[in-house]
Design a protein around this motif. Structure first.
Motif, PDB file in Angstrom:
ATOM      1  N   THR A   1       9.942   5.751 -10.772  1.00  0.00           N
ATOM      2  CA  THR A   1       9.976   7.049 -10.084  1.00  0.00           C
ATOM      3  C   THR A   1      10.650   6.919  -8.732  1.00  0.00           C
ATOM      4  O   THR A   1      11.475   7.763  -8.338  1.00  0.00           O
ATOM      5  N   TRP A   2      10.345   5.871  -8.009  1.00  0.00           N
ATOM      6  CA  TRP A   2      10.954   5.654  -6.699  1.00  0.00           C
ATOM      7  C   TRP A   2      12.447   5.349  -6.827  1.00  0.00           C
ATOM      8  O   TRP A   2      13.263   5.852  -6.044  1.00  0.00           O
ATOM      9  N   SER A   3      12.822   4.539  -7.816  1.00  0.00           N
ATOM     10  CA  SER A   3      14.232   4.153  -7.956  1.00  0.00           C
ATOM     11  C   SER A   3      15.110   5.328  -8.351  1.00  0.00           C
ATOM     12  O   SER A   3      16.296   5.367  -8.006  1.00  0.00           O
ATOM     13  N   THR A   4      14.556   6.296  -9.066  1.00  0.00           N
ATOM     14  CA  THR A   4      15.356   7.442  -9.514  1.00  0.00           C
ATOM     15  C   THR A   4      15.239   8.657  -8.606  1.00  0.00           C
ATOM     16  O   THR A   4      16.173   9.455  -8.536  1.00  0.00           O
ATOM     17  N   GLY A   5      14.114   8.800  -7.909  1.00  0.00           N
ATOM     18  CA  GLY A   5      13.915  10.011  -7.120  1.00  0.00           C
ATOM     19  C   GLY A   5      13.483   9.813  -5.695  1.00  0.00           C
ATOM     20  O   GLY A   5      13.429  10.779  -4.921  1.00  0.00           O
ATOM     21  N   GLY A   6      13.140   8.558  -5.320  1.00  0.00           N
ATOM     22  CA  GLY A   6      12.684   8.299  -3.965  1.00  0.00           C
ATOM     23  C   GLY A   6      11.402   9.059  -3.643  1.00  0.00           C
ATOM     24  O   GLY A   6      10.613   9.397  -4.523  1.00  0.00           O
ATOM     25  N   ILE A   7      11.220   9.355  -2.363  1.00  0.00           N
ATOM     26  CA  ILE A   7      10.009  10.049  -1.940  1.00  0.00           C
ATOM     27  C   ILE A   7       9.938  11.439  -2.554  1.00  0.00           C
ATOM     28  O   ILE A   7       8.854  11.945  -2.876  1.00  0.00           O
ATOM     29  N   ARG A   8      11.083  12.058  -2.759  1.00  0.00           N
ATOM     30  CA  ARG A   8      11.101  13.385  -3.367  1.00  0.00           C
ATOM     31  C   ARG A   8      10.549  13.341  -4.790  1.00  0.00           C
ATOM     32  O   ARG A   8       9.851  14.260  -5.215  1.00  0.00           O
ATOM     33  N   GLY A   9      10.849  12.270  -5.506  1.00  0.00           N
ATOM     34  CA  GLY A   9      10.338  12.132  -6.866  1.00  0.00           C
ATOM     35  C   GLY A   9       8.824  12.043  -6.917  1.00  0.00           C
ATOM     36  O   GLY A   9       8.197  12.499  -7.883  1.00  0.00           O
TER      37      GLY A   9
END
Length: 292
Positions: free
Chosen positions: A262-270
């Motif tokens: 989740t972090w690798s694809t969306g960062g904090i927004r994810g």
């Protein structure tokens, strides 16, 4: 004279059956209300990008208005009971901490905000035994494709298929992150409510039982906002794990792996996908629960 004090935080006379009924009713009402717009949050967390408005518009256009109630049968039967368990368990843990304070010669048997957090967290963990599988089934029903691609005909069919593929333990997929979310989220919820109430009493120089209902409701609503702001990333990971496939279709090996992807694809927004519907729902639901 009737008071406006929340029954679960009232110190400390024995509660009669009418107060118990009030607690159960308040918990059930809050639990029922919170499932009604939840499909938008779940879709944003597990499938779609974009805003809550666009997600809601797509659900309406492609699946019809009845889709907003998809997966609500199990929550309508179970979430009200879950919230009631939280309130009852919180009351019990609060009394244990009050007794601890009294035994250790503290200046007051009243709980500190840290102790309210611990009591609320313990209540959330108690409740998670039921909320974990209830929410797992709800999320699968809400996240499944529409029309010909539909996977489950209803909650019982969903539960049977989960058990058939993954065994009885499959019902508890995502339980570790559920425990973390329930402990932290409901610890924040109860502690924030008590903190806001204490600030209000100090500002107005008013006893708690004399505060008007609308002020109690505002404190409850703000506590609900705090709950979701501070626990939403855990809820996102829970939704991703509980909507994940099985066997060769499984994307997330465990909670840590789900966080990493989740972090690798969306960062904090994810990690905050779907926060809009969560906050929109939290204010009225939490306000009504505490003010009832």
């Amino acid at each position: 004279m009737p008071t406006h004090e929340n029954p679960v935080t009232e110190v400390s006379a024995p509660v009669d059956w009418r107060e118990n009924a009030k607690n159960l009713t308040a918990g059930a009402a809050g639990g029922v209300a919170q499932v009604l717009i939840d499909i938008v949050k779940v879709r944003l967390q597990t499938q779609t990008s974009g805003s809550a408005v666009s997600a809601a518009r797509n659900i309406w256009a492609k699946e019809g208005p009845a889709a907003f109630y998809k997966g609500t049968l199990v929550p309508l039967l179970g979430v009200g009971a879950c919230v009631s368990i939280q309130f009852g368990a919180f009351h019990g843990f609060r009394q244990l901490l009050e007794s601890y304070n009294e035994r250790n010669n503290h200046e007051s048997r009243d709980l500190s905000l840290t102790q309210f957090y611990l009591a609320g967290g313990a209540a959330g963990v108690t409740n998670s035994v039921i909320s974990g599988p209830v929410e797992h089934i709800r999320i699968r029903l809400q996240a499944q494709p529409h029309g010909a691609g539909r996977l489950y005909t209803g909650p019982l069919d969903c539960a049977k298929k989960i058990v058939g593929v993954a065994g009885p333990a499959g019902i508890y997929r995502g339980q570790v992150v559920t425990l973390l979310r329930e402990f932290h989220g409901y610890g924040v919820w109860f502690a924030a409510y008590e903190g806001f109430m204490a600030l209000l009493q100090a500002k107005t120089q008013t006893k708690r039982e004399d505060l008007p209902n609308w002020q109690v409701a505002v404190c409850g609503g703000l506590a609900g906002e705090a709950l979701w702001l501070l626990s939403h990333p855990l809820d996102v990971i829970k939704s991703k794990m509980q909507s994940d496939g099985f066997g060769s279709d499984q994307k997330y090996r465990n909670m840590r792996h789900a966080f990493q992807l989740t972090w690798s694809t969306g960062g904090i927004r994810g990690l905050f996908q779907g926060i809009g519907p969560a906050l929109l729902r939290a204010m009225p639901v939490s306000a009504g629960t505490f003010a009832t």
